[in-house]
Design a protein around this motif. Structure first.
Motif, PDB file in Angstrom:
ATOM      1  N   ARG A   5     -11.606   1.732  -6.156  1.00 28.88           N
ATOM      2  CA  ARG A   5     -11.281   0.378  -5.696  1.00 28.88           C
ATOM      3  C   ARG A   5     -10.388  -0.268  -6.735  1.00 28.88           C
ATOM      4  O   ARG A   5     -10.775  -0.380  -7.896  1.00 28.88           O
ATOM      5  CB  ARG A   5     -12.551  -0.463  -5.565  1.00 28.88           C
ATOM      6  N   LEU A  21     -10.132  -7.646  -5.072  1.00 30.72           N
ATOM      7  CA  LEU A  21      -9.352  -6.477  -4.681  1.00 30.72           C
ATOM      8  C   LEU A  21      -7.881  -6.809  -4.853  1.00 30.72           C
ATOM      9  O   LEU A  21      -7.445  -7.921  -4.541  1.00 30.72           O
ATOM     10  CB  LEU A  21      -9.643  -6.111  -3.221  1.00 30.72           C
ATOM     11  N   ARG A  35     -11.899  -9.795 -21.798  1.00 35.56           N
ATOM     12  CA  ARG A  35     -12.279  -8.378 -21.836  1.00 35.56           C
ATOM     13  C   ARG A  35     -11.438  -7.617 -22.864  1.00 35.56           C
ATOM     14  O   ARG A  35     -11.928  -6.687 -23.519  1.00 35.56           O
ATOM     15  CB  ARG A  35     -12.140  -7.759 -20.443  1.00 35.56           C
ATOM     16  N   THR A  43      -9.292  -3.222  -8.482  1.00 37.17           N
ATOM     17  CA  THR A  43      -9.747  -4.604  -8.647  1.00 37.17           C
ATOM     18  C   THR A  43      -9.208  -5.194  -9.947  1.00 37.17           C
ATOM     19  O   THR A  43      -8.859  -4.465 -10.878  1.00 37.17           O
ATOM     20  CB  THR A  43     -11.292  -4.689  -8.682  1.00 37.17           C
ATOM     21  N   SER A  95     -11.141 -10.594 -13.475  1.00 39.37           N
ATOM     22  CA  SER A  95     -12.354 -11.141 -14.081  1.00 39.37           C
ATOM     23  C   SER A  95     -12.124 -11.315 -15.590  1.00 39.37           C
ATOM     24  O   SER A  95     -12.452 -10.439 -16.381  1.00 39.37           O
ATOM     25  CB  SER A  95     -13.529 -10.192 -13.811  1.00 39.37           C
ATOM     26  N   LEU A 137     -14.752   3.077 -15.621  1.00 41.33           N
ATOM     27  CA  LEU A 137     -14.415   1.998 -14.684  1.00 41.33           C
ATOM     28  C   LEU A 137     -12.902   1.840 -14.573  1.00 41.33           C
ATOM     29  O   LEU A 137     -12.370   1.595 -13.484  1.00 41.33           O
ATOM     30  CB  LEU A 137     -15.060   0.674 -15.136  1.00 41.33           C
ATOM     31  N   SER A 144     -21.308 -15.069 -17.347  1.00 42.61           N
ATOM     32  CA  SER A 144     -20.500 -14.309 -16.389  1.00 42.61           C
ATOM     33  C   SER A 144     -19.040 -14.415 -16.776  1.00 42.61           C
ATOM     34  O   SER A 144     -18.598 -15.450 -17.281  1.00 42.61           O
ATOM     35  CB  SER A 144     -20.693 -14.858 -14.974  1.00 42.61           C
ATOM     36  N   LEU A 145     -18.293 -13.350 -16.549  1.00 41.46           N
ATOM     37  CA  LEU A 145     -16.839 -13.417 -16.782  1.00 41.46           C
ATOM     38  C   LEU A 145     -16.099 -13.680 -15.477  1.00 41.46           C
ATOM     39  O   LEU A 145     -14.881 -13.566 -15.418  1.00 41.46           O
ATOM     40  CB  LEU A 145     -16.342 -12.119 -17.441  1.00 41.46           C
ATOM     41  N   GLY A 146     -16.843 -14.025 -14.445  1.00 44.59           N
ATOM     42  CA  GLY A 146     -16.205 -14.392 -13.178  1.00 44.59           C
ATOM     43  C   GLY A 146     -15.933 -13.197 -12.293  1.00 44.59           C
ATOM     44  O   GLY A 146     -16.212 -12.053 -12.649  1.00 44.59           O
ATOM     45  N   ARG A 147     -15.369 -13.497 -11.132  1.00 41.99           N
ATOM     46  CA  ARG A 147     -15.199 -12.449 -10.124  1.00 41.99           C
ATOM     47  C   ARG A 147     -13.906 -11.658 -10.302  1.00 41.99           C
ATOM     48  O   ARG A 147     -12.874 -12.224 -10.628  1.00 41.99           O
ATOM     49  CB  ARG A 147     -15.142 -13.079  -8.724  1.00 41.99           C
ATOM     50  N   ALA A 148     -14.008 -10.354 -10.033  1.00 42.15           N
ATOM     51  CA  ALA A 148     -12.796  -9.538  -9.868  1.00 42.15           C
ATOM     52  C   ALA A 148     -12.482  -9.523  -8.377  1.00 42.15           C
ATOM     53  O   ALA A 148     -13.368  -9.713  -7.550  1.00 42.15           O
ATOM     54  CB  ALA A 148     -13.065  -8.128 -10.365  1.00 42.15           C
ATOM     55  N   ARG A 204     -18.239   3.795 -20.508  1.00 43.40           N
ATOM     56  CA  ARG A 204     -18.268   3.192 -19.163  1.00 43.40           C
ATOM     57  C   ARG A 204     -16.952   2.453 -18.876  1.00 43.40           C
ATOM     58  O   ARG A 204     -16.489   2.419 -17.743  1.00 43.40           O
ATOM     59  CB  ARG A 204     -19.478   2.245 -19.075  1.00 43.40           C
ATOM     60  N   GLU A 230     -14.857   5.996  -3.709  1.00 38.13           N
ATOM     61  CA  GLU A 230     -15.392   4.915  -4.548  1.00 38.13           C
ATOM     62  C   GLU A 230     -14.282   4.244  -5.348  1.00 38.13           C
ATOM     63  O   GLU A 230     -14.543   3.333  -6.138  1.00 38.13           O
ATOM     64  CB  GLU A 230     -16.483   5.456  -5.481  1.00 38.13           C
ATOM     65  N   ARG A 274     -23.176   6.845 -13.273  1.00 35.37           N
ATOM     66  CA  ARG A 274     -23.098   5.490 -13.884  1.00 35.37           C
ATOM     67  C   ARG A 274     -23.546   5.518 -15.336  1.00 35.37           C
ATOM     68  O   ARG A 274     -24.117   4.541 -15.831  1.00 35.37           O
ATOM     69  CB  ARG A 274     -23.913   4.424 -13.140  1.00 35.37           C
ATOM     70  N   ARG A 295     -21.739 -18.589 -15.187  1.00 29.97           N
ATOM     71  CA  ARG A 295     -21.493 -18.222 -13.803  1.00 29.97           C
ATOM     72  C   ARG A 295     -21.169 -19.444 -12.957  1.00 29.97           C
ATOM     73  O   ARG A 295     -20.348 -19.392 -12.056  1.00 29.97           O
ATOM     74  CB  ARG A 295     -22.725 -17.505 -13.239  1.00 29.97           C
TER      75      ARG A 295
END
Lengths: 70, 365
Positions: B81, B152, B91, B83, B86, B291, B146-150, B287, B79, B210, B361
């Motif tokens: 990853r 890879l 953050r 990344t 974002s 993460l 939304s804080l946008g995409r992360a 969390r 699991e 989680r 978003r």
């Protein structure tokens, strides 16, 4: 097939987008996510809405294909 | 290993984490701080010399263990990853807010539950603020936040935070470079090996379940989903049994020795800021550490924000003082939130509103 691209988005956005799509689309929907826990959350959301889905691993995450509404 | 497919397994995860916290409290951690993310990040920031409050300096192995536990279990179960991308600086700011809000209340959401289980009514008051904060975050989400995409990224990027944590552990074990409190909460701790093992176990179970204190309430409000709340419920029950069994349960507001204060408005507003910021950041302080351990450089930025926020809370006099008992005169001195802390909380809440309602978003296709 309607596609929801939730790759890289933080929780709970993938589930929210999936729910939104299921409300407006009775046909098949393909949801793309990055993280394994997002895949599980999306699957759970689909089952909670009485629909079925199958998931496959993709190059950069997972694709959850939601079956059309019965 | 999947702990999320049944409520029984989720409850088991909460039970194990509760046992770890109770065990660490029994073996030396401050009783009502058994396992507090904000307090322990603050202590670790102090050990690194980021602030100079001598009573709260100690490299907490629990924090190191949490990140490493999440890293190891996520790598072992495929699991992990790496990344990033974002809104990392947003953050970072949310991390600062998580730390400052927590240190005005005197505890992160995890410690709020621990304090609630010990009968500290101030924590029950703070829960109101936390729920309202999470609720405000949910409104922002529903309005398209939304804080946008992360994306890879190179595998190494996600491994930096676990390696930095390992570095702190090596410094703590092999050198005398790090500061260590001789009195106060920072001097109270379980043996290093036990704290580290406890952190590793907690981290592994939190990763697989989680576990998230903000997420649990968010899911109830947003989706009527009680899965994550099951973990928190069983964690609370274990800590309640421990506190009753060891005579630490005291249903009251003014409780010297608990490291708490009774300024209700600021307990509410402090945790309001934490609840709001946690939803915007996609998870509570715990969390974020998990993460960061499983490869998210964005969450690692939130963790660094928490270190800086915790240091600022002490350097700029924002952190609250706890109600204390003078052992000679038996007089109780009420804990309080300094004016600087009150101003900081208001600023933090204002910043949450700006972040929550201006990041859409639709801007991040």
């Amino acid at each position: 097939m309607k596609e929801v691209d939730a790759r890289g988005l933080s929780c709970p956005e993938p589930v929210m987008l999936t729910e939104e799509a299921m409300k407006s689309e009775a046909g098949a929907i393909r949801v793309l996510v990055t993280e394994p826990h997002q895949k599980m959350n999306v699957e759970k959301c689909v089952w909670d809405h009485g629909r079925n889905c199958t998931s496959t691993e993709t190059e950069d995450g997972f694709a959850v294909v939601i079956e059309p509404k019965k | 290993m999947n702990l999320t497919d049944s409520k029984k397994k989720l409850a088991l995860a909460g039970l194990v984490c509760g046992l770890v916290a109770a065990c660490l409290a029994y073996f030396g951690n401050p009783a009502n701080m058994a396992f507090c993310i904000a307090c322990f990040i603050r202590d670790t920031a102090g050990a690194l010399g980021l602030h100079s409050t001598e009573t709260v300096q100690y490299a907490r192995p629990e924090i190191i263990g949490l990140v490493l536990g999440a890293f190891l279990i996520s790598a072992a179960t495929k699991e992990y990853r790496s990344t990033a991308g974002s809104s990392p600086m947003v953050r970072f700011v949310l991390g600062m807010i998580l730390a400052i809000g927590s240190l005005v209340f005197l505890g992160c959401p995890l410690r709020m539950i621990i304090r609630m289980s010990a009968g500290d009514l101030n924590a029950w008051v703070a829960l109101i603020g936390f729920i309202l904060g999470v609720g405000t975050g949910v409104i922002a989400l529903k309005k398209g936040f939304s804080l946008g995409r992360a994306h890879l990224t190179n595998r190494m990027s996600g491994g930096v935070m676990p390696v930095l944590m390992l570095g702190i552990l090596v410094l703590a074990l092999a050198t005398t470079l790090l500061k260590s409190s001789q009195s106060g909460p920072g001097s109270m701790h379980a043996p290093i090996a036990l704290s580290l093992i406890g952190g590793l176990i907690f981290g592994a179970f939190a990763q697989k379940s989680r576990m998230c204190f903000a997420g649990s309430i968010r899911d109830v409000i947003l989706m009527r989903n009680f899965d994550l709340l099951t973990i928190i419920g069983s964690f609370f029950v274990v800590m309640l049994i421990y506190n009753v069994a060891t005579g630490n349960f005291n249903l009251a507001f003014n409780t010297p020795g608990v490291i708490a204060h009774s300024e209700h408005l600021w307990n509410i507003l402090g945790m309001y800021a934490v609840g709001f910021a946690a939803v915007l950041a996609g998870g509570c302080p715990l969390r974020q550490l998990i993460l960061a351990g499983q490869g998210s450089s964005d969450s690692a930025m939130t963790v660094i924000g928490m270190f800086i926020g915790a240091a600022l809370a002490h350097n700029l006099g924002l952190a609250a003082s706890a109600t204390a008992l003078n052992p000679e005169t038996q007089e109780i001195t009420a804990g309080s939130v300094p004016l600087n802390g009150k101003a900081a909380v208001i600023i933090c809440i204002a910043v949450c509103f700006i972040i929550g309602f201006l990041n859409k978003r639709s801007e991040n296709k």
